[in-house]
Design an enzyme around this catalytic site. Structure first.
Site, PDB file in Angstrom:
ATOM      1  N   SER A  96       0.789  -1.226   0.000  1.00 37.52           N
ATOM      2  CA  SER A  96       0.000   0.000   0.000  1.00 37.52           C
ATOM      3  C   SER A  96       0.822   1.277   0.000  1.00 37.52           C
ATOM      4  O   SER A  96       0.333   2.325  -0.422  1.00 37.52           O
ATOM      5  CB  SER A  96      -0.940   0.004   1.205  1.00 37.52           C
ATOM      6  OG  SER A  96      -0.218  -0.055   2.424  1.00 37.52           O
TER       7      SER A  96
ATOM      8  N   HIS B 169      -5.593  -3.765  -1.868  1.00 33.30           N
ATOM      9  CA  HIS B 169      -5.235  -2.691  -2.800  1.00 33.30           C
ATOM     10  C   HIS B 169      -5.076  -3.191  -4.234  1.00 33.30           C
ATOM     11  O   HIS B 169      -4.743  -2.404  -5.124  1.00 33.30           O
ATOM     12  CB  HIS B 169      -3.943  -2.007  -2.355  1.00 33.30           C
ATOM     13  CG  HIS B 169      -4.120  -1.072  -1.199  1.00 33.30           C
ATOM     14  ND1 HIS B 169      -4.557   0.230  -1.341  1.00 33.30           N
ATOM     15  CD2 HIS B 169      -3.934  -1.252   0.128  1.00 33.30           C
ATOM     16  CE1 HIS B 169      -4.614   0.814  -0.156  1.00 33.30           C
ATOM     17  NE2 HIS B 169      -4.238  -0.067   0.754  1.00 33.30           N
TER      18      HIS B 169
ATOM     19  N   LYS C 125     -12.458  -0.304  -0.481  1.00 30.22           N
ATOM     20  CA  LYS C 125     -11.569   0.396  -1.422  1.00 30.22           C
ATOM     21  C   LYS C 125     -12.208   0.375  -2.806  1.00 30.22           C
ATOM     22  O   LYS C 125     -13.207   1.050  -3.020  1.00 30.22           O
ATOM     23  CB  LYS C 125     -10.175  -0.225  -1.378  1.00 30.22           C
ATOM     24  CG  LYS C 125      -9.490  -0.028  -0.014  1.00 30.22           C
ATOM     25  CD  LYS C 125      -8.102  -0.590   0.024  1.00 30.22           C
ATOM     26  CE  LYS C 125      -7.357  -0.210   1.292  1.00 30.22           C
ATOM     27  NZ  LYS C 125      -8.006  -0.619   2.556  1.00 30.22           N
TER      28      LYS C 125
END
Length: 396
Positions: free
Chosen positions: A183, A211, A242
């Protein structure tokens, strides 16, 4: 006693503030998107959200959530093994498994809970966990809760991983754990090589796709798709917070028996409420949308390539990235905070990161690109970085 403790805390907080490292929360009064409105009435372009596909304010997800509010209510008000779950939760678990090509899925309140609750139910002090040095804090905390023997290898360093695997032959079962996308740097784990070493040294593999899901791979199915390993990795964890809509909720998906055991023994699952039905409903709609078209992923990849190319041309030190994360390296912690503050004055919403979030001397501003950004947004961000970079001496 609190009087003494209060004095201690005040001094610690004052030291943090005087060092220019105090974390102030910025208040948003609009939906999350490429452009946002702050409490003071100013508008800004948001380049520090995990809203990779721009779905946080998507009308189809909002409609699905509203419908679920009417049909299933606001919350479940308990944990699943006590009073059950809704059909929407089971539908989302099935959709996630289908999306990643796995056998079953278990939902959590967050991926932090998924990572915190995956190791202890599965492994004992007879077993080994071999973890990448730059894995997310939630993985580190989850490993701490487990009695397995711990090994650590340098980030994406396959020679070091092999060395740790050789040492771990003394244990019964071995589990290699890695982020899919790291990340803070934006690099992708070399899962093809990890899988080869796992096969050679009789180990299992776990990947945190938080991610990478929705971002990496031709159709956004993460690093297992990118390396043609879909369905071959024993454990995947990820988040709905996300690329997958930006709300709340996490999951573990993988081999059926692993998921079954987590349902029996994973403490964050057993002792935390289920995600709200409206979030599950929006999650189902999100998977359906992503399975129907690659339009958002294609736009995200195009935006990222454009931004990185232009920032490098402007003279910025950018870490190599294979994701939507662009680490603008500044190295000095206070400089990262000063630059982020000045960029906000220019209408660019970014955050500076420094130790202990990243190693000492590796401070940076992490820029996160979204499919919600248009080219004019990217150009404005690049121009602001260039202006502030020259003012602060980052650019010559």
């Amino acid at each position: 006693m609190y009087n003494n403790f209060q004095a201690y805390l005040k001094k610690e907080l004052a030291d943090i503030e005087s060092a220019g490292l105090y974390k102030n929360e910025r208040i948003i009064v609009s939906p999350q998107g490429g452009e946002i409105t702050l409490k003071n009435g100013t508008k800004a372009l948001n380049f520090c959200a995990n809203n990779y596909l721009g779905l946080a304010n998507n009308p189809q997800l909002i409609a699905a959530a509203k419908e679920a509010l009417e049909t299933h209510g606001y919350g479940m008000a308990s944990v699943r093994f006590i009073c059950g779950c809704s059909d929407l939760h089971k539908a989302l678990e099935a959709k996630i498994a289908e999306f990643f090509g796995t056998e079953d899925t278990i939902l959590y309140a967050a991926c932090f809970d998924a990572n915190g609750g995956v190791f202890e139910p599965l492994l004992t002090d007879q077993d080994a966990i071999i973890s990448d040095a730059l894995n997310h804090a939630s993985i580190i905390d989850g490993v701490r809760l487990c009695k397995a023997v711990r090994y650590r290898y340098a980030n994406a360093d396959m020679a070091d991983l092999e060395k740790q695997l050789q040492a771990a032959q003394a244990q019964r079962f071995r589990l290699i754990v890695t982020d899919g996308v790291f990340s803070m740097d934006g690099n992708v784990a070399p899962l093809d090589k990890i899988y080869e070493l796992a096969s050679k040294y009789d180990a299992m593999v776990m990947v945190d796709e938080s991610h990478s899901a929705g971002v990496v791979g031709r159709t956004g199915r993460g690093v297992t798709e990118q390396y043609n390993l879909r369905g071959k990795i024993e454990i995947l964890t990820g988040t709905l917070g996300k690329a997958f809509g930006g709300a709340i909720g996490g999951f573990t998906t993988g081999k059926k028996e692993i998921i079954d055991m987590l349902r029996q023994r994973s403490r964050p699952y057993l002792f935390s409420n289920s995600i709200p039905p409206m979030v599950a409903a929006a999650g189902v709609k999100m998977v359906e949308m992503m399975s129907a078209t690659n339009e958002l992923q294609d736009k995200l990849h195009s935006n990222t390539e454009y931004f990185v190319t232009k920032m490098k041309a402007a003279g910025f030190d950018i870490k190599p990235t294979q994701s939507a994360i662009c680490a603008v390296m500044l190295y000095d912690a206070k400089l990262s905070q000063t630059m982020a503050a000045k960029l906000q004055e220019e209408g660019i919403f970014v955050t500076g990161f420094y130790y202990p979030v990243v190693p000492k001397g590796q401070a940076r501003i992490r820029v996160q690109i979204s499919a919600a950004h248009e080219v004019e947004h990217l150009d404005k961000c690049i121009a602001a970085f260039t202006k502030v970079g020259k003012e602060l001496g980052v650019l010559k």
